[in-house]
Scaffold this active site. Sequence first.
Site: not given
Length: 248
Positions: A124, A137
Amino acid sequence: MSFENKVAVVTGGAHGIGKAVADALRADGATVHIIDIKPSGGGWFEGDVSNKETLEKFASEIVAKSGHVDILVNNALPLMKGIDSCSYEEFQYALAVGVTAPFYLTKLLAPHFNEGASVINIASSRDRMSQPQTESYTAAKGGIAALTHALAISLAGRARVNSISPGWIDTSDVGDADGIVSCSTFTGPDASQQPVGRVGNPRDIAEMVLFLCSEKAGFITGENICIDGGMTKLMIYHGEHGWTYEEK
Ligand code: NAD
């Protein structure tokens, strides 16, 4: 691109980016094995990638059914919680889904990789930038990005290993129905704050997966490709791009 006679594995392939990747590989001829935590109704291997025995069963089933693997896409979505609310166990769970599972599934399948095999890890843009309260995350994404170059070196000659760092990808249009709908409902500032003028869609990521897995990308390994419409490249100062600094 033709992926006839190729065997692909996609984690978290029942929805969103994983579904778009699985659909695109299948459309180009690959046999695709999916694992997802969602109820399957026979459509995929149902299981939680954070579980060691589940990964072992999934890998055995792939080898029994297909004999070898050409493409592994580690995509399943890790939990996002921040330092104020994330428990020790939740943080461990995020790392289990986002880092340990990609490591262990690669380890289980590597002995069965065909010549020219390719591993794609979905990281990401949060591997390099953060919102507040996203530690579980963000740590998982930093982990998978670093795991990528480590694996690329260890598996040199057996598989190329690369990662993709998506920016904002609207997965709401990609349900469990047929086909990939690529129009995003996000307009106005949501779209215009991105240098390309729109939010991304899962097909933007699937296209790069297809390229990285193909022979056209034969000289690329250990690399990370950020696909974010240029958002991480936009430098913002007070008064620019409609942004006004507010004191906390
Ligand atoms: P999504 O929620 O649309 O799909 C994720 C899929 O993973 C779902 O089908 C879900 O059931 C499955 N999954 C979740 N936990 C699982 C588990 N423990 N075991 C097995 N399957 C599990 O999400 P998405 O946006 O398509 O995300 C796919 C990947 O892309 C993720 O790794 C995510 O971090 C990354 N990503 C997405 C965006 C974005 O804006 N959508 C941005 C950057 C990175």
